[in-house]
Motif scaffolding. Structure first.
Motif, PDB file in Angstrom:
ATOM      1  N   UNK A  45       0.826  -1.219   0.000  1.00  0.00           N
ATOM      2  CA  UNK A  45       0.000   0.000   0.000  1.00  0.00           C
ATOM      3  C   UNK A  45       0.855   1.262   0.000  1.00  0.00           C
ATOM      4  N   UNK A  46       1.944   1.244   0.779  1.00  0.00           N
ATOM      5  CA  UNK A  46       2.806   2.418   0.930  1.00  0.00           C
ATOM      6  C   UNK A  46       4.002   2.324  -0.004  1.00  0.00           C
ATOM      7  N   UNK A  47       4.577   3.472  -0.286  1.00  0.00           N
ATOM      8  CA  UNK A  47       5.869   3.490  -0.966  1.00  0.00           C
ATOM      9  C   UNK A  47       6.923   3.892   0.065  1.00  0.00           C
ATOM     10  N   UNK A  48       8.119   3.433  -0.183  1.00  0.00           N
ATOM     11  CA  UNK A  48       9.250   3.757   0.672  1.00  0.00           C
ATOM     12  C   UNK A  48      10.386   4.162  -0.251  1.00  0.00           C
ATOM     13  N   UNK A  49      10.752   5.432  -0.199  1.00  0.00           N
ATOM     14  CA  UNK A  49      11.780   5.992  -1.078  1.00  0.00           C
ATOM     15  C   UNK A  49      11.412   5.787  -2.545  1.00  0.00           C
ATOM     16  N   UNK A  50      10.127   5.890  -2.822  1.00  0.00           N
ATOM     17  CA  UNK A  50       9.640   5.807  -4.194  1.00  0.00           C
ATOM     18  C   UNK A  50       9.330   4.412  -4.680  1.00  0.00           C
ATOM     19  N   UNK A  51       9.659   3.390  -3.907  1.00  0.00           N
ATOM     20  CA  UNK A  51       9.394   2.010  -4.296  1.00  0.00           C
ATOM     21  C   UNK A  51       8.159   1.502  -3.573  1.00  0.00           C
ATOM     22  N   UNK A  52       7.292   0.843  -4.299  1.00  0.00           N
ATOM     23  CA  UNK A  52       6.104   0.269  -3.700  1.00  0.00           C
ATOM     24  C   UNK A  52       4.846   0.831  -4.317  1.00  0.00           C
ATOM     25  N   UNK A  53       3.742   0.637  -3.635  1.00  0.00           N
ATOM     26  CA  UNK A  53       2.439   1.073  -4.145  1.00  0.00           C
ATOM     27  C   UNK A  53       2.197   2.527  -3.767  1.00  0.00           C
ATOM     28  N   UNK A  54       1.322   3.166  -4.513  1.00  0.00           N
ATOM     29  CA  UNK A  54       0.989   4.560  -4.252  1.00  0.00           C
ATOM     30  C   UNK A  54      -0.444   4.687  -3.747  1.00  0.00           C
ATOM     31  N   UNK A  55      -0.943   3.655  -3.100  1.00  0.00           N
ATOM     32  CA  UNK A  55      -2.287   3.671  -2.533  1.00  0.00           C
ATOM     33  C   UNK A  55      -2.323   4.506  -1.257  1.00  0.00           C
ATOM     34  N   UNK A  56      -1.268   4.390  -0.471  1.00  0.00           N
ATOM     35  CA  UNK A  56      -1.154   5.099   0.809  1.00  0.00           C
ATOM     36  C   UNK A  56       0.098   5.984   0.759  1.00  0.00           C
ATOM     37  N   UNK A  57       0.298   6.855   1.743  1.00  0.00           N
ATOM     38  CA  UNK A  57       1.402   7.818   1.677  1.00  0.00           C
ATOM     39  C   UNK A  57       2.795   7.202   1.623  1.00  0.00           C
ATOM     40  N   UNK A  58       3.701   7.945   1.037  1.00  0.00           N
ATOM     41  CA  UNK A  58       5.133   7.649   1.056  1.00  0.00           C
ATOM     42  C   UNK A  58       5.604   7.717   2.510  1.00  0.00           C
ATOM     43  N   UNK A  59       6.391   6.729   2.943  1.00  0.00           N
ATOM     44  CA  UNK A  59       6.828   6.702   4.342  1.00  0.00           C
ATOM     45  C   UNK A  59       8.311   6.970   4.524  1.00  0.00           C
ATOM     46  N   UNK A  60       9.022   7.271   3.448  1.00  0.00           N
ATOM     47  CA  UNK A  60      10.450   7.562   3.571  1.00  0.00           C
ATOM     48  C   UNK A  60      10.736   8.804   4.399  1.00  0.00           C
ATOM     49  N   UNK A  61       9.777   9.721   4.454  1.00  0.00           N
ATOM     50  CA  UNK A  61       9.982  10.944   5.232  1.00  0.00           C
ATOM     51  C   UNK A  61       8.939  11.106   6.336  1.00  0.00           C
ATOM     52  N   UNK A  62       8.246  10.037   6.682  1.00  0.00           N
ATOM     53  CA  UNK A  62       7.206  10.144   7.709  1.00  0.00           C
ATOM     54  C   UNK A  62       7.793  10.568   9.053  1.00  0.00           C
ATOM     55  N   UNK A  63       8.996  10.137   9.344  1.00  0.00           N
ATOM     56  CA  UNK A  63       9.627  10.498  10.614  1.00  0.00           C
ATOM     57  C   UNK A  63       9.807  12.012  10.705  1.00  0.00           C
ATOM     58  N   UNK A  64      10.229  12.624   9.623  1.00  0.00           N
ATOM     59  CA  UNK A  64      10.397  14.084   9.596  1.00  0.00           C
ATOM     60  C   UNK A  64       9.047  14.787   9.629  1.00  0.00           C
ATOM     61  N   UNK A  65       8.064  14.255   8.900  1.00  0.00           N
ATOM     62  CA  UNK A  65       6.738  14.881   8.874  1.00  0.00           C
ATOM     63  C   UNK A  65       6.108  14.878  10.256  1.00  0.00           C
ATOM     64  N   UNK A  66       6.372  13.853  11.049  1.00  0.00           N
ATOM     65  CA  UNK A  66       5.776  13.756  12.376  1.00  0.00           C
ATOM     66  C   UNK A  66       6.641  14.409  13.448  1.00  0.00           C
ATOM     67  N   UNK A  67       7.662  15.155  13.034  1.00  0.00           N
ATOM     68  CA  UNK A  67       8.471  15.918  13.979  1.00  0.00           C
ATOM     69  C   UNK A  67       9.546  15.127  14.679  1.00  0.00           C
ATOM     70  N   UNK A  68       9.967  14.012  14.111  1.00  0.00           N
ATOM     71  CA  UNK A  68      10.956  13.150  14.748  1.00  0.00           C
ATOM     72  C   UNK A  68      12.325  13.766  14.905  1.00  0.00           C
ATOM     73  N   UNK A  69      12.650  14.745  14.078  1.00  0.00           N
ATOM     74  CA  UNK A  69      13.961  15.382  14.219  1.00  0.00           C
ATOM     75  C   UNK A  69      14.005  16.283  15.449  1.00  0.00           C
ATOM     76  N   UNK A  70      12.880  16.939  15.754  1.00  0.00           N
ATOM     77  CA  UNK A  70      12.823  17.827  16.918  1.00  0.00           C
ATOM     78  C   UNK A  70      12.408  17.100  18.189  1.00  0.00           C
ATOM     79  N   UNK A  71      11.491  16.138  18.047  1.00  0.00           N
ATOM     80  CA  UNK A  71      10.937  15.436  19.206  1.00  0.00           C
ATOM     81  C   UNK A  71      10.790  13.944  18.881  1.00  0.00           C
ATOM     82  N   UNK A  72      11.890  13.197  18.952  1.00  0.00           N
ATOM     83  CA  UNK A  72      11.838  11.779  18.580  1.00  0.00           C
ATOM     84  C   UNK A  72      10.838  10.962  19.394  1.00  0.00           C
ATOM     85  N   UNK A  73      10.753  11.223  20.694  1.00  0.00           N
ATOM     86  CA  UNK A  73       9.814  10.461  21.519  1.00  0.00           C
ATOM     87  C   UNK A  73       8.372  10.797  21.169  1.00  0.00           C
TER      88      UNK A  73
END
Length: 130
Positions: A45-73
């Motif tokens: 369902x998901x793509x990872x770094x452009x590989x995979x399905x495009x049914x659900x969001x790309x997850x290669x940058x989900x960590x950054x989108x959810x603020x993991x660089x500023x607040x990992x926990x």
């Protein structure tokens, strides 16, 4: 042609090993997280770094989108809450199944997605939304 092709192949391989991939940060939990990713066929369902399905969001940058660089926990807790709340039951929205992952599996998968966010993707995905 064969000599040029071989030289470019070697150059690309060395570039990926030395520049793009963050091999030093590979831990056992990252490897286990990759196994969780594969065992649950997330790429169907998901793509990872452009590989995979495009049914659900790309997850290669989900960590950054959810603020993991500023607040990992905080990003980790957001990820766990999201996974545990599936399927959301929101009408008209695509539903992600609940894979009933253990806390260890969710932590490992979060570690894998965090590690993935450190790879030099040379500008992929083209927008922050994935």
């Amino acid at each position: 042609f064969i000599v040029v092709f071989t030289a470019l192949s070697i150059h690309t391989h060395m570039y990926i090993l030395n520049t793009s991939t963050n091999a030093e940060a590979l831990t056992e939990s990252v490897v286990r997280g990759k196994h969780v990713w594969e065992a649950n066929s997330c790429i169907n369902c998901h793509s990872l770094l452009g590989e995979g399905a495009y049914f659900a969001p790309e997850l290669g940058n989900v960590w950054k989108r959810w603020g993991g660089e500023e607040d990992p926990e905080g990003a980790r807790e957001t990820f766990k809450a999201w996974m545990q709340s599936q399927p959301s039951g929101i009408p008209g929205r695509r539903q992600m199944p609940n894979f009933n992952l253990t806390d260890q599996e969710m932590n490992d998968l979060a570690d894998f997605l965090e590690w993935t966010s450190t790879i030099d993707t040379q500008g992929w995905p083209p927008n922050d939304a994935g």
